[in-house]
Design a protein around this motif. Structure first.
Motif, PDB file in Angstrom:
ATOM      1  N   TRP A   1       0.777  -1.212   0.124  1.00  0.00           N
ATOM      2  CA  TRP A   1       0.020  -0.081   0.113  1.00  0.00           C
ATOM      3  C   TRP A   1       0.869   1.380   0.023  1.00  0.00           C
ATOM      4  CZ3 TRP A   1      -3.368  -2.934  -1.424  1.00  0.00           C
ATOM      5  CH2 TRP A   1      -3.988  -3.984  -0.618  1.00  0.00           C
ATOM      6  N   SER A   2       2.141   1.239  -0.646  1.00  0.00           N
ATOM      7  CA  SER A   2       2.772   2.401  -0.717  1.00  0.00           C
ATOM      8  C   SER A   2       3.360   2.664  -2.138  1.00  0.00           C
ATOM      9  CB  SER A   2       4.123   1.999   0.278  1.00  0.00           C
ATOM     10  OG  SER A   2       4.019   1.938   1.591  1.00  0.00           O
ATOM     11  N   PRO A   3       2.471   3.554  -2.718  1.00  0.00           N
ATOM     12  CA  PRO A   3       2.995   3.670  -4.134  1.00  0.00           C
ATOM     13  C   PRO A   3       4.000   4.532  -4.175  1.00  0.00           C
ATOM     14  CG  PRO A   3       0.859   4.993  -3.466  1.00  0.00           C
ATOM     15  CD  PRO A   3       1.299   3.902  -2.177  1.00  0.00           C
ATOM     16  N   LYS A   4       4.763   4.276  -5.541  1.00  0.00           N
ATOM     17  CA  LYS A   4       5.959   5.116  -5.756  1.00  0.00           C
ATOM     18  C   LYS A   4       5.812   6.607  -5.964  1.00  0.00           C
ATOM     19  CE  LYS A   4       8.785   1.219  -7.175  1.00  0.00           C
ATOM     20  NZ  LYS A   4       9.916   1.352  -6.256  1.00  0.00           N
ATOM     21  N   LYS A   5       4.663   6.906  -6.657  1.00  0.00           N
ATOM     22  CA  LYS A   5       4.383   8.136  -6.774  1.00  0.00           C
ATOM     23  C   LYS A   5       2.900   8.673  -6.517  1.00  0.00           C
ATOM     24  CE  LYS A   5       4.093  11.637 -10.833  1.00  0.00           C
ATOM     25  NZ  LYS A   5       4.496  11.580 -12.224  1.00  0.00           N
ATOM     26  N   THR A   6       2.481   9.633  -5.934  1.00  0.00           N
ATOM     27  CA  THR A   6       1.395  10.356  -5.736  1.00  0.00           C
ATOM     28  C   THR A   6       1.456  11.731  -5.921  1.00  0.00           C
ATOM     29  OG1 THR A   6       1.898  10.586  -3.121  1.00  0.00           O
ATOM     30  CG2 THR A   6       0.745   8.654  -4.112  1.00  0.00           C
ATOM     31  N   ALA A   7       0.243  12.461  -6.247  1.00  0.00           N
ATOM     32  CA  ALA A   7       0.294  13.901  -6.476  1.00  0.00           C
ATOM     33  C   ALA A   7      -1.077  14.393  -6.340  1.00  0.00           C
ATOM     34  CB  ALA A   7       0.821  14.162  -8.109  1.00  0.00           C
TER      35      ALA A   7
ATOM     36  N   TYR B   1      -9.492  30.106  -9.435  1.00  0.00           N
ATOM     37  CA  TYR B   1      -9.451  31.618 -10.261  1.00  0.00           C
ATOM     38  C   TYR B   1     -10.823  32.357 -10.054  1.00  0.00           C
ATOM     39  CZ  TYR B   1      -7.479  34.979 -13.454  1.00  0.00           C
ATOM     40  OH  TYR B   1      -7.313  36.189 -14.000  1.00  0.00           O
ATOM     41  N   LYS B   2     -10.644  33.666  -9.625  1.00  0.00           N
ATOM     42  CA  LYS B   2     -11.633  34.605  -9.407  1.00  0.00           C
ATOM     43  C   LYS B   2     -11.647  35.246 -10.672  1.00  0.00           C
ATOM     44  CE  LYS B   2     -11.486  34.615  -4.303  1.00  0.00           C
ATOM     45  NZ  LYS B   2     -11.556  35.597  -3.156  1.00  0.00           N
ATOM     46  N   LEU B   3     -12.876  35.122 -11.334  1.00  0.00           N
ATOM     47  CA  LEU B   3     -12.915  35.919 -12.638  1.00  0.00           C
ATOM     48  C   LEU B   3     -13.257  37.057 -12.392  1.00  0.00           C
ATOM     49  CD1 LEU B   3     -13.304  32.767 -13.558  1.00  0.00           C
ATOM     50  CD2 LEU B   3     -14.496  33.556 -15.490  1.00  0.00           C
ATOM     51  N   ASN B   4     -14.061  37.446 -11.345  1.00  0.00           N
ATOM     52  CA  ASN B   4     -14.560  38.785 -10.988  1.00  0.00           C
ATOM     53  C   ASN B   4     -14.865  38.736  -9.392  1.00  0.00           C
ATOM     54  OD1 ASN B   4     -17.308  37.926 -11.068  1.00  0.00           O
ATOM     55  ND2 ASN B   4     -17.136  38.238 -13.310  1.00  0.00           N
ATOM     56  N   ASP B   5     -15.659  39.731  -9.010  1.00  0.00           N
ATOM     57  CA  ASP B   5     -15.979  39.845  -7.569  1.00  0.00           C
ATOM     58  C   ASP B   5     -17.221  38.650  -7.301  1.00  0.00           C
ATOM     59  OD1 ASP B   5     -14.122  41.858  -6.943  1.00  0.00           O
ATOM     60  OD2 ASP B   5     -15.712  43.233  -7.194  1.00  0.00           O
ATOM     61  N   LYS B   6     -17.622  38.152  -8.040  1.00  0.00           N
ATOM     62  CA  LYS B   6     -18.732  37.230  -8.112  1.00  0.00           C
ATOM     63  C   LYS B   6     -18.377  35.799  -8.376  1.00  0.00           C
ATOM     64  CE  LYS B   6     -22.544  40.760  -8.358  1.00  0.00           C
ATOM     65  NZ  LYS B   6     -23.006  40.490  -7.160  1.00  0.00           N
ATOM     66  N   LEU B   7     -17.732  35.576  -9.397  1.00  0.00           N
ATOM     67  CA  LEU B   7     -17.529  34.218 -10.100  1.00  0.00           C
ATOM     68  C   LEU B   7     -16.202  33.864 -10.164  1.00  0.00           C
ATOM     69  CD1 LEU B   7     -18.732  31.956 -11.733  1.00  0.00           C
ATOM     70  CD2 LEU B   7     -18.137  33.288 -13.793  1.00  0.00           C
ATOM     71  N   SER B   8     -16.035  32.665  -9.517  1.00  0.00           N
ATOM     72  CA  SER B   8     -14.675  31.836  -9.462  1.00  0.00           C
ATOM     73  C   SER B   8     -14.954  30.458  -9.876  1.00  0.00           C
ATOM     74  CB  SER B   8     -14.193  31.918  -8.112  1.00  0.00           C
ATOM     75  OG  SER B   8     -15.132  31.037  -7.200  1.00  0.00           O
ATOM     76  N   LEU B   9     -13.820  29.965 -10.449  1.00  0.00           N
ATOM     77  CA  LEU B   9     -13.748  28.656 -11.115  1.00  0.00           C
ATOM     78  C   LEU B   9     -12.644  27.828 -10.436  1.00  0.00           C
ATOM     79  CD1 LEU B   9     -14.766  29.290 -14.943  1.00  0.00           C
ATOM     80  CD2 LEU B   9     -15.985  28.297 -13.274  1.00  0.00           C
ATOM     81  N   GLY B  10     -12.875  26.662  -9.948  1.00  0.00           N
ATOM     82  CA  GLY B  10     -11.809  25.856  -9.481  1.00  0.00           C
ATOM     83  C   GLY B  10     -11.825  24.360  -9.904  1.00  0.00           C
ATOM     84  N   GLY B  11     -10.827  23.746  -9.566  1.00  0.00           N
ATOM     85  CA  GLY B  11     -10.801  22.251  -9.925  1.00  0.00           C
ATOM     86  C   GLY B  11      -9.477  21.696  -9.400  1.00  0.00           C
ATOM     87  N   GLY B  12      -9.310  20.500  -9.681  1.00  0.00           N
ATOM     88  CA  GLY B  12      -7.978  19.903  -9.174  1.00  0.00           C
ATOM     89  C   GLY B  12      -8.156  18.432  -9.803  1.00  0.00           C
ATOM     90  N   ALA B  13      -6.919  17.753  -9.549  1.00  0.00           N
ATOM     91  CA  ALA B  13      -6.790  16.088  -9.780  1.00  0.00           C
ATOM     92  C   ALA B  13      -5.680  15.628  -8.745  1.00  0.00           C
ATOM     93  CB  ALA B  13      -5.860  16.134 -11.153  1.00  0.00           C
ATOM     94  N   ARG B  14      -5.951  14.182  -8.491  1.00  0.00           N
ATOM     95  CA  ARG B  14      -5.190  13.511  -7.433  1.00  0.00           C
ATOM     96  C   ARG B  14      -4.804  12.236  -8.191  1.00  0.00           C
ATOM     97  NH1 ARG B  14      -9.264  11.430  -4.789  1.00  0.00           N
ATOM     98  NH2 ARG B  14     -10.830  12.355  -5.672  1.00  0.00           N
ATOM     99  N   TYR B  15      -3.472  11.976  -8.104  1.00  0.00           N
ATOM    100  CA  TYR B  15      -2.812  10.760  -8.897  1.00  0.00           C
ATOM    101  C   TYR B  15      -2.533  10.017  -7.815  1.00  0.00           C
ATOM    102  CZ  TYR B  15       0.308   7.734 -11.142  1.00  0.00           C
ATOM    103  OH  TYR B  15       1.183   6.661 -11.599  1.00  0.00           O
TER     104      TYR B  15
END
Length: 752
Positions: A645-651, A657-671
């Motif tokens: 249970w010890s992978p050689k690589k994890t990330a 990102y805030k486009l303006n004072d009202k709207l923000s977009l975000g996201g991510g990834a897990r490896y």
């Protein structure tokens, strides 16, 4: 009147939270106001720290006597704002923001309960702390009352005492502040999960404050098979003397969970699956992810309570005394039907294949009583600046596990079409008198010091000495007898742990360090349960000496972009010795210890703001594990084998990102790289069931919109590309938990 800091601070720190500056300005001393009519006034400097998304400059622990950039340890702080963006509801979800951590399922038929995980190749579920005090219990911890989660990696015996081979997780509770505010969230997850949280803050009198955090959740967890899970939490807290030399905090947390447990699904049909008895299963169809192999009446009840009293007193402007008393108690009561061996007699008729159900019981109570005293002081001595933290810790921990029998015999389930109403015979649960009751009493003293030799060189050092006494009382019942046979075991000793680090600062905002630390893990450290020396290698044998873990770490930390972004890089090697008990004399039944495991790797991290609108937290870890000494030449404990249970690589990556004072977009990834269950380098081990968990990448996304001054809307989409992956696999490889499919969560947040 000239307020230089307002002008200069804004110029130097464009990301400064303007509300903090306004609050500081409002709090100008009355003496300044009294001189308002004078022609000449003394210059007043107003200083406010920038509020940087995701990034923390310090950890909450008083034992860490320097800012994070000058601390020679790998430390990740996960703030509540990040958890809110991700819609994270649990501690395990929070830990997905740092690499090198993997989830666990359990040993064959015994499904693990609560937060179970490995960190840097070592088990770490017994190293979870709340506000610096050890937290016991097989429970899944909720995040509704957390200010932040602090992850400290590498042996940390000087910080927390016994059993710190992997490091530790510190959960920081929300406490009162002098503010009148009400906030909360209402969330709906695709599939039927409903979650409500509330945070009420009120100031009273001249220095008091009250805070109440609430949580309610009902429905199936995302990714599960429509199993109802209900949780409720309440965390009241009150404080007196805020802003005064003496401050008193009283706070508690109470959690109730009423769940339908999940014993996972068979690994038949997965790539790599093998069964020597029924070789045609290697080409079998995978079972439906929505299958549930339990029986009606399976249940899981969790009760967790803790009450804390904390007193802070400023002895001098640079010396603070803190005393904390905590009583905590948790209880897990669960009966479930897990899956085990598959029977597939007719290769041409998959509809006739079955899987055995194994009835399992968990009945466990944990209790802790703790009192800690700490003094932090800054002073100069012989021309050298010191920041010292010293203290005394008194702990009494107890775990009681009675044996419940009469769980009944469950009929085998159809592999592809399980029926929760299948017959259950002989179900009449009762306690047969067998039990295990473990208790550990600890008295520990510690001293930490950050020594500032000059502007370029620091020395960070810590020493802990503790006395532990572990006592296990137990009783066993061996059929056909019904009379319990009592047993008593004791183990005590003294543990000394230390750490030291040399820090070089090329600039004020950067450091390069070399550190060395150790930890000790005596028998029974994780579950307070000692075992008699028998015919197998039991690491909890009272006859064994503590395992010793050491760590050498070379790293660098930099605060860049006007201290808005923290960059870290670490190269480490961890060695664990004396971990495998071996019988060295058959005649005298004498056992000794050998075994040496080495974990080494590189870890990179970034957290903070790239620009005022762009925030990020990211990390990648490369890890290699190997057994360097062993009594065998093959198998999972053989020479050259890796740690399962010890992978050689994890990330991990998350950005917003805030486009303006009202709207923000975000996201991510897990490896997460391949996690091997069978790690025998010679290939001699029987490769039955699933030999490993394949690597996977999961992508999440988020959009948030500020609807009004008081209301915001947020949409999270998890596993955007609907990746099929295994989130955990049992040690036997016969059953696993599938990661959540693509699923959406809508949240409305309110703040007044």
């Amino acid at each position: 009147m000239t307020i230089r800091s307002r002008k200069h601070t804004l110029a130097a720190q464009p990301l400064l939270n303007q509300s903090l500056l306004a609050m500081a300005a409002i709090g100008l001393p009355l003496s300044v106001q009294a001189q308002a009519q004078e022609k000449t006034m003394a210059e007043v400097k107003v200083e406010a720290a920038a509020d940087v998304a995701y990034k923390a400059d310090r950890a909450s622990s008083p034992k860490l006597t320097a800012p994070l950039v000058d601390t020679p340890q790998t430390i990740t702080v996960i703030k509540k704002e990040l958890l809110q963006e991700q819609g994270a509801a649990s501690v395990m979800e929070a830990l997905q923001n740092t690499p090198g951590i993997t989830l666990q399922l359990g040993e064959n038929g015994n499904t693990s309960a609560g937060d179970t995980f490995q960190m840097r190749g070592f088990s770490a579920q017994s190293s979870i702390f709340v506000d610096g005090i050890r937290d016991l219990g097989a429970v899944s911890r909720d995040a509704f009352n957390l200010e932040q989660v602090e992850v400290v990696k590498g042996p940390a015996g000087a910080d927390i005492g016994r059993g710190a081979a992997a490091g530790y997780i510190n959960l920081v509770s929300k406490t009162p502040v002098r503010e009148d505010a009400v906030s909360g969230t209402v969330a709906f997850t695709q599939g039927g999960v409903k979650r409500l949280t509330a945070d009420v803050q009120r100031a009273f009198g001249s220095s008091g404050a009250f805070r109440l955090n609430l949580m309610g959740s009902d429905g199936s967890q995302k990714g599960s098979r429509a199993l109802d899970r209900e949780s409720h939490g309440i965390a009241p807290s009150v404080a007196w003397g805020l802003g005064m030399p003496t401050r008193l905090y009283l706070y508690s947390q109470h959690i109730r969970q009423d769940n339908v447990p999940d014993g996972a699904i068979p690994s038949v049909g997965m790539a790599g699956f093998y069964n020597g008895t029924y070789p045609w299963l290697a080409k079998a169809q995978r079972v439906d992810r929505n299958n549930w192999y339990g029986l009606d009446g399976d249940y899981e009840d969790v009760k967790a309570d803790m009450v804390t009293a904390k007193v802070e007193h400023d002895l001098t402007p640079k010396t603070k005394l803190t005393n904390t008393t905590r009583y905590g108690k948790s209880k897990m009561d669960r009966i479930l039907s897990g899956v085990n061996a598959v029977t597939a007699l007719d290769p041409a008729n998959p509809a006739s294949w079955t899987v055995a159900r194994t009835r399992q019981s968990v009945l466990q109570e944990n209790r802790i009583l703790a009192n800690t005293t700490n003094i932090v002081s800054e002073f100069d001595a012989f021309g050298v600046q010191h920041t010292i933290s010293t203290g005394l810790e008194l702990l009494n921990e107890e775990q009681f596990t009675p044996t419940r029998v009469g769980l009944g015999t469950a009929s085998a389930a159809n592999l592809y079409n399980p029926n929760p109403k299948d017959p259950l015979t002989g179900f009449a649960p009762y306690l047969n008198g067998a039990f295990s009751k473990g208790e550990t009493t600890t008295v520990g003293a510690y001293l930490f010091d950050t020594i500032k030799l000059n502007e370029q060189w620091l020395v960070n050092a810590g020493l802990r000495y503790e006395r532990y006494d572990t006592e296990t009382n137990s009783a066993t019942v061996t059929a056909p007898s019904t009379v319990p046979v009592a047993a008593h075991l004791e183990k005590s000793g003294n543990l000394s742990s230390y750490k030291t680090g040399l820090v070089y600062k090329p600039t004020a905002d950067g450091s390069i360090y070399l550190a060395y630390a150790n930890s000790k893990t005596p028998p029974g450290s994780a579950n307070l349960s000692l075992a008699a020396q028998g015919t197998n290698a039991n690491i909890n044998s009272a006859a064994l000496k503590p395992q010793t873990t050491t760590n050498v770490e070379l790293g660098t930390k930099w605060d860049v972009i006007q201290k808005q972004l923290a960059l870290t890089a670490t190269l480490y090697r961890t060695t664990n010795k004396d971990e495998i008990p071996v019988k060295i004399d058959e005649v005298t039944n004498t056992w000794g210890q050998l075994g040496k495991r080495q974990v080494q790797g590189v870890e990179l991290g970034a957290v903070g703001q790239v620009t005022k609108a762009w925030s990020v937290i990211a990390g990648v870890a490369f890890m290699d594990t190997e057994i360097k000494e062993s009594n065998t030449g093959a198998g999972n404990n053989g020479l050259g084998a890796a740690t399962r249970w010890s992978p050689k690589k994890t990330a991990t990556l998350w950005t917003n990102y805030k486009l303006n004072d009202k709207l923000s977009l975000g996201g991510g990834a897990r490896y997460t790289g391949t996690q091997y269950r069978l790690v025998d380098p010679t290939g001699d081990a029987a490769k039955t069931n699933m030999p490993s968990m394949p690597s996977y990448t999961v992508v999440d996304a988020m959009a948030a919109y500020q609807l009004s001054k008081n209301v915001s809307l947020q949409l999270n989409v998890y596993n955007v590309f609907d990746k099929f992956y295994l989130s955990s696999l049992n040690n036997g490889g016969s059953r696993f938990v599938i990661g959540a499919p693509r699923i959406a969560k809508a949240t409305a947040s309110f703040q007044f």
